[in-house]
Design a protein around this motif. Structure first.
Motif, PDB file in Angstrom:
ATOM      1  N   ILE A 191       7.404   8.762 -70.143  1.00 22.45           N
ATOM      2  CA  ILE A 191       8.231   9.539 -69.208  1.00 22.45           C
ATOM      3  C   ILE A 191       8.152  11.035 -69.524  1.00 22.45           C
ATOM      4  CG2 ILE A 191      10.603   9.932 -68.423  1.00 22.45           C
ATOM      5  CD1 ILE A 191      11.096   6.925 -68.958  1.00 22.45           C
ATOM      6  N   LEU A 192       8.419  11.380 -70.767  1.00 18.24           N
ATOM      7  CA  LEU A 192       8.475  12.801 -71.129  1.00 18.24           C
ATOM      8  C   LEU A 192       7.124  13.502 -71.000  1.00 18.24           C
ATOM      9  CD1 LEU A 192      10.805  12.777 -74.272  1.00 18.24           C
ATOM     10  CD2 LEU A 192      11.357  13.616 -71.987  1.00 18.24           C
ATOM     11  N   LEU A 193       6.033  12.765 -71.165  1.00 21.97           N
ATOM     12  CA  LEU A 193       4.700  13.383 -71.140  1.00 21.97           C
ATOM     13  C   LEU A 193       3.986  13.181 -69.805  1.00 21.97           C
ATOM     14  CD1 LEU A 193       3.395  12.448 -74.716  1.00 21.97           C
ATOM     15  CD2 LEU A 193       4.713  14.445 -73.987  1.00 21.97           C
ATOM     16  N   ASP A 194       4.670  12.641 -68.824  1.00 23.66           N
ATOM     17  CA  ASP A 194       4.036  12.422 -67.514  1.00 23.66           C
ATOM     18  C   ASP A 194       3.833  13.769 -66.818  1.00 23.66           C
ATOM     19  OD1 ASP A 194       3.810  11.902 -64.592  1.00 23.66           O
ATOM     20  OD2 ASP A 194       4.046   9.816 -65.222  1.00 23.66           O
ATOM     21  N   ALA A 195       2.589  14.139 -66.596  1.00 21.06           N
ATOM     22  CA  ALA A 195       2.275  15.441 -66.011  1.00 21.06           C
ATOM     23  C   ALA A 195       2.835  15.584 -64.601  1.00 21.06           C
ATOM     24  CB  ALA A 195       0.758  15.648 -65.999  1.00 21.06           C
ATOM     25  N   ARG A 196       2.865  14.477 -63.847  1.00 26.56           N
ATOM     26  CA  ARG A 196       3.386  14.537 -62.478  1.00 26.56           C
ATOM     27  C   ARG A 196       4.890  14.793 -62.483  1.00 26.56           C
ATOM     28  NH1 ARG A 196       2.029   8.706 -60.816  1.00 26.56           N
ATOM     29  NH2 ARG A 196       2.760   8.491 -62.983  1.00 26.56           N
ATOM     30  N   LEU A 197       5.604  14.114 -63.369  1.00 25.89           N
ATOM     31  CA  LEU A 197       7.051  14.327 -63.455  1.00 25.89           C
ATOM     32  C   LEU A 197       7.349  15.736 -63.956  1.00 25.89           C
ATOM     33  CD1 LEU A 197       9.871  13.081 -63.184  1.00 25.89           C
ATOM     34  CD2 LEU A 197       9.668  12.311 -65.571  1.00 25.89           C
ATOM     35  N   TYR A 198       6.584  16.163 -64.939  1.00 26.80           N
ATOM     36  CA  TYR A 198       6.780  17.517 -65.490  1.00 26.80           C
ATOM     37  C   TYR A 198       6.586  18.567 -64.398  1.00 26.80           C
ATOM     38  CZ  TYR A 198       6.158  21.531 -68.642  1.00 26.80           C
ATOM     39  OH  TYR A 198       6.267  22.732 -69.281  1.00 26.80           O
ATOM     40  N   ALA A 199       5.585  18.366 -63.550  1.00 26.87           N
ATOM     41  CA  ALA A 199       5.328  19.329 -62.469  1.00 26.87           C
ATOM     42  C   ALA A 199       6.527  19.386 -61.520  1.00 26.87           C
ATOM     43  CB  ALA A 199       4.063  18.940 -61.716  1.00 26.87           C
ATOM     44  N   ARG A 200       7.117  18.242 -61.238  1.00 22.40           N
ATOM     45  CA  ARG A 200       8.279  18.221 -60.341  1.00 22.40           C
ATOM     46  C   ARG A 200       9.470  18.915 -61.002  1.00 22.40           C
ATOM     47  NH1 ARG A 200       7.854  14.535 -55.905  1.00 22.40           N
ATOM     48  NH2 ARG A 200      10.127  14.704 -55.655  1.00 22.40           N
ATOM     49  N   VAL A 201       9.734  18.597 -62.269  1.00 22.64           N
ATOM     50  CA  VAL A 201      10.854  19.229 -62.967  1.00 22.64           C
ATOM     51  C   VAL A 201      10.629  20.739 -63.073  1.00 22.64           C
ATOM     52  CG1 VAL A 201      12.050  19.375 -65.187  1.00 22.64           C
ATOM     53  CG2 VAL A 201      11.488  17.133 -64.227  1.00 22.64           C
ATOM     54  N   LYS A 202       9.407  21.120 -63.370  1.00 22.60           N
ATOM     55  CA  LYS A 202       9.091  22.549 -63.483  1.00 22.60           C
ATOM     56  C   LYS A 202       9.322  23.262 -62.158  1.00 22.60           C
ATOM     57  CE  LYS A 202       5.410  25.702 -64.981  1.00 22.60           C
ATOM     58  NZ  LYS A 202       4.010  25.799 -65.451  1.00 22.60           N
ATOM     59  N   THR A 203       8.950  22.634 -61.067  1.00 21.20           N
ATOM     60  CA  THR A 203       9.167  23.227 -59.744  1.00 21.20           C
ATOM     61  C   THR A 203      10.655  23.439 -59.483  1.00 21.20           C
ATOM     62  OG1 THR A 203       7.166  22.221 -58.834  1.00 21.20           O
ATOM     63  CG2 THR A 203       8.867  22.877 -57.266  1.00 21.20           C
ATOM     64  N   VAL A 204      11.454  22.441 -59.765  1.00 20.51           N
ATOM     65  CA  VAL A 204      12.906  22.574 -59.570  1.00 20.51           C
ATOM     66  C   VAL A 204      13.460  23.668 -60.477  1.00 20.51           C
ATOM     67  CG1 VAL A 204      15.125  21.388 -59.674  1.00 20.51           C
ATOM     68  CG2 VAL A 204      13.094  20.153 -58.893  1.00 20.51           C
ATOM     69  N   HIS A 205      12.950  23.723 -61.718  1.00 19.79           N
ATOM     70  CA  HIS A 205      13.406  24.738 -62.664  1.00 19.79           C
ATOM     71  C   HIS A 205      13.111  26.141 -62.146  1.00 19.79           C
ATOM     72  CE1 HIS A 205      12.995  27.188 -66.426  1.00 19.79           C
ATOM     73  NE2 HIS A 205      14.118  26.559 -66.721  1.00 19.79           N
ATOM     74  N   GLU A 206      11.965  26.306 -61.547  1.00 22.85           N
ATOM     75  CA  GLU A 206      11.559  27.635 -61.078  1.00 22.85           C
ATOM     76  C   GLU A 206      12.225  28.021 -59.766  1.00 22.85           C
ATOM     77  OE1 GLU A 206       7.331  27.181 -61.010  1.00 22.85           O
ATOM     78  OE2 GLU A 206       7.119  27.591 -63.174  1.00 22.85           O
ATOM     79  N   GLN A 207      12.831  27.070 -59.078  1.00 19.69           N
ATOM     80  CA  GLN A 207      13.498  27.372 -57.814  1.00 19.69           C
ATOM     81  C   GLN A 207      14.789  28.160 -58.007  1.00 19.69           C
ATOM     82  OE1 GLN A 207      14.031  23.472 -56.164  1.00 19.69           O
ATOM     83  NE2 GLN A 207      11.970  23.379 -55.260  1.00 19.69           N
ATOM     84  N   HIS A 208      15.468  27.930 -59.117  1.00 19.70           N
ATOM     85  CA  HIS A 208      16.759  28.598 -59.373  1.00 19.70           C
ATOM     86  C   HIS A 208      17.671  28.480 -58.160  1.00 19.70           C
ATOM     87  CE1 HIS A 208      15.142  30.225 -63.084  1.00 19.70           C
ATOM     88  NE2 HIS A 208      14.121  30.755 -62.426  1.00 19.70           N
TER      89      HIS A 208
END
Length: 683
Positions: free
Chosen positions: A106-123
């Motif tokens: 889960i933690l190392l899934d690149a697809r999930l990380y990309a989604r979380v990163k996108t939400v993080h950058e949306q602010h």
């Protein structure tokens, strides 16, 4: 069948208490496997969503995932710590690498990380402060876990994680086995002179439980210093206790932990390098309030020289006083320190802490001390529920309610030591409040390791055991009071170097006048503890602080030494004992009479317990604790107004806010170190 498994659905018992009466050994593994499978499917559903990533379609379902796995893990790992057996030991060793692999999936899934990163950058300004913080925590943890590595690096990382999970599990099992094996057998009860009748009966019970009729068994505690060292008059028995304690995991045989220590340190350093950090300590501290090893080193380095000097002065004072009673050149040894310290304490302050046990009867400490203080501060009440079943016959269940009568949760108490329980004292959650999941209340467990006296004899606690009781109950209150929406932020899920703060604060109520007067009554006569003794206890608070601070700092700096190694340096270490000696000498804490609280081979906190590179947390948190004690004193002490402020602004926020921001919100300013230096005599 999994559908008949009691873990398959949330418990229907009151408060969601796990149905311990229905849970059998064969239920655990299928529930673990199904729980992991279910969560992976739940995560895959998030990744299949074709809509742009958002909090609603990524973070919220991520927080809902893994509920079956959480249910079985909370129950199993509580059992494996508090009531282990051959089955739990074998299953834990088998499941550890599988659970590590599942977490990595889960933690190392690149697809999930990309989604979380996108939400993080949306602010997204529409998100609440708690939601913003949740996004920040997921993004930070996935980044530090290695989600941004390439696939080859992730493969190596997963191998590290699985191997480390196996090694740390083995370390803990070895330690429990060796601790049981090295318990000191005493043939003649006369050799136990100095112990209380209840302690002697507990030793007889422990021996009887192992088939050693007519003998007495002194079981070991997790720290180096055994509480009986302060009372036993026979110096030879004291030395046997100390030698056995320090031998754990390092004397050869099948339970020797030295090879595990070396491999764990090496693998952690190599993993840190793979993740872009110079050491495991740098990796761990990147996600803490301290931030860097340099910050920790600066603080510990400020304290260690003064502590070592104070300990040396204390040792000199002891040796002058007791030189006629020693037979080896008037040197105070490690097994002498506690015994003679108590004698000197009696001489200087007329205080004998061992003689205070009749005033610390366990039931009164619990109801009229621990519970009473919580009621006065927070208005909460505790009612024993003998109709609710715990995971062991000795476990007691209490219903906890707010001042308005609304339910807060359940508190489980597991007081006594047994061969199936690991050493030390701790708090575990069995269920944490989280609004998203419909969990409106929490269930927490306190485990202690008090020797159980013979049937009909009272349980009389030592001064330190009473303090530990208040400490662990502080963790329990933190877990009960946290009110959050998202599971990741629930209960005591805060930075490791903040989590000890609430429990340390709760220790203050042990000797607070209204609390002490309410519970410290002689178990036979009801006579209150004399105020003169209380005054002398307060006068002696800095007594022996050089020793206490030095033994703690020895362990904290040893932890930093192991985990501050680069990958190359860690690979070059081949001798655990030599490395330990060099590390302690380098900081001036190599006094043989003041051994570290834990030596490497039985340092379960950092080689098995999740405190790796984080044992400094206790004194780091104590800065906040000492500053908070000053605030309570300045603002009227044990009042509902003070308790409600501390609860609402600190305990109640759980992990939903940066802890140092929460502290400033409570205190009105950042913490100051002065009160800690004064408390420990280190100005």
């Amino acid at each position: 069948m999994v559908d008949q498994n009691p873990f398959s659905e949330p418990s229907t018992l009151e408060y969601g208490l796990p149905p311990f009466g229905e849970i059998r050994d064969e239920h655990y593994e299928p529930a673990f496997l199904k729980g992991m499978s279910d969560q992976l499917a739940e995560v895959e559903a998030i990744l299949d969503d074709l809509e742009p990533p958002s909090f609603e379609n990524t973070l919220k379902p991520l927080e809902r995932s893994g509920q079956l796995l959480e249910r079985v893990a909370n129950v199993f790992f509580n059992k494996s710590s508090a009531d282990s057996n051959d089955f739990t030991n074998e299953l834990e060793e088998r499941m550890a690498p599988q659970l590590a692999a599942h977490s990595d999936a889960i933690l190392l899934d690149a697809r999930l990380y990309a989604r979380v990163k996108t939400v993080h950058e949306q602010h997204d300004p529409a998100l609440s402060p708690e939601q913003h913080y949740l996004v920040h925590r997921w993004y930070t943890e996935m980044t530090l876990a290695g989600a941004g590595l390439d696939e080859a690096q992730k493969s190596t990382l997963k191998e590290f994680n699985q191997r480390l999970s196996t090694l740390t599990t083995k370390f803990e099992k070895n330690l429990l086995s060796d601790t049981n094996e090295l318990a000191v057998v005493v043939d003649d009860v006369a050799d136990l002179d100095g112990l209380e009748p209840g302690e002697i009966s507990a030793a007889a019970e422990a021996a009887s439980a192992r088939g050693l009729e007519g003998k007495h068994l002194l079981t070991l505690v997790l720290p180096t210093g055994h509480p009986f060292l302060a009372s036993l008059t026979d110096r030879g028995i004291r030395q046997q206790l100390m030698d056995a304690s320090q031998a754990r995991g390092g004397h050869g045989g099948e339970f020797d932990n030295r090879a595990l220590v070396l491999e764990i340190a090496k693998l952690r350093a190599e993993r840190a390098a793979l993740l872009g950090f110079p050491s495991h300590a740098a990796f761990v501290l990147a996600d803490s309030t301290a931030k860097t090893p340099d910050a920790v080193a600066a603080m510990l380095g400020k304290l260690a020289p003064a502590a070592a000097r104070n300990a040396k002065a204390e040792q000199g004072e002891l040796e002058v006083i007791v030189e006629d009673d020693l037979d080896d050149g008037a040197r105070v040894r490690s097994w002498d320190w506690a015994f003679w310290t108590e004698k000197v304490r009696q001489q200087k302050y007329d205080v004998d802490t061992a003689a205070l046990r009749p005033w610390f009867e366990a039931e009164r400490v619990l109801h009229d001390g621990v519970f009473f203080a919580a009621n006065q501060l927070y208005g909460v009440t505790f009612s024993e529920r003998k109709d609710l079943v715990g995971y062991h016959p000795e476990v007691r269940v209490f219903e906890v309610r707010n001042a308005d009568g609304s339910p807060l949760g359940l508190y489980l108490l597991d007081l006594y030591t047994r061969d199936s329980k690991r050493g030390g004292a701790w708090m575990n959650p069995l269920l944490s409040q989280a609004g998203l999941l419909g969990h409106e209340t929490s269930i927490v467990v306190n485990n202690l390791n008090v020797p159980k006296p013979a049937e009909g004899s009272p349980t009389l606690l030592t001064f330190d055991e009473t303090s530990t009781f208040f400490h662990e109950f502080g963790h329990a209150l933190h877990g009960l009071f946290a009110q959050v929406t998202y599971p990741k932020l629930a209960g005591t899920n805060v930075f490791r170097d903040f989590v000890e703060f609430p429990s340390q604060v709760n220790e203050m109520w042990m000797l607070w006048p209204e609390v002490l007067a309410n519970y410290a009554k002689h178990y036979q006569t009801g006579e209150p503890l004399d105020q003169g003794i209380v005054d002398r206890l307060h006068a002696s608070e800095q007594f022996n602080e050089g020793f206490a601070t030095s033994e703690y700092l020895g362990a904290a700096l040893l932890d930093q030494a192991w985990h501050g190694l680069s990958a190359d340096a860690a690979a070059a270490v081949t001798d655990v004992i030599a490395f330990e000696a060099e590390a302690l000498a380098a900081v001036g804490l190599d006094n043989p009479a003041v051994p570290p609280r834990y030596r490497s081979t039985y340092f379960a906190h950092v080689f098995a317990g999740g405190y790796d590179a984080g044992y400094y947390s206790y004194i780091w948190s104590e800065v906040l604790d000492a500053d908070t004690v000053e605030w309570f004193k300045e603002n009227g002490g044990l009042t509902r107004a003070n308790g409600d402020r501390f609860r609402s602004r600190l305990l109640g926020v759980g992990g939903s806010k940066d802890p140092l921001e929460a502290y400033v919100d409570f205190r009105g300013r950042p913490a100051e170190i002065g009160p800690l230096l004064t408390r420990r005599g280190l100005e």
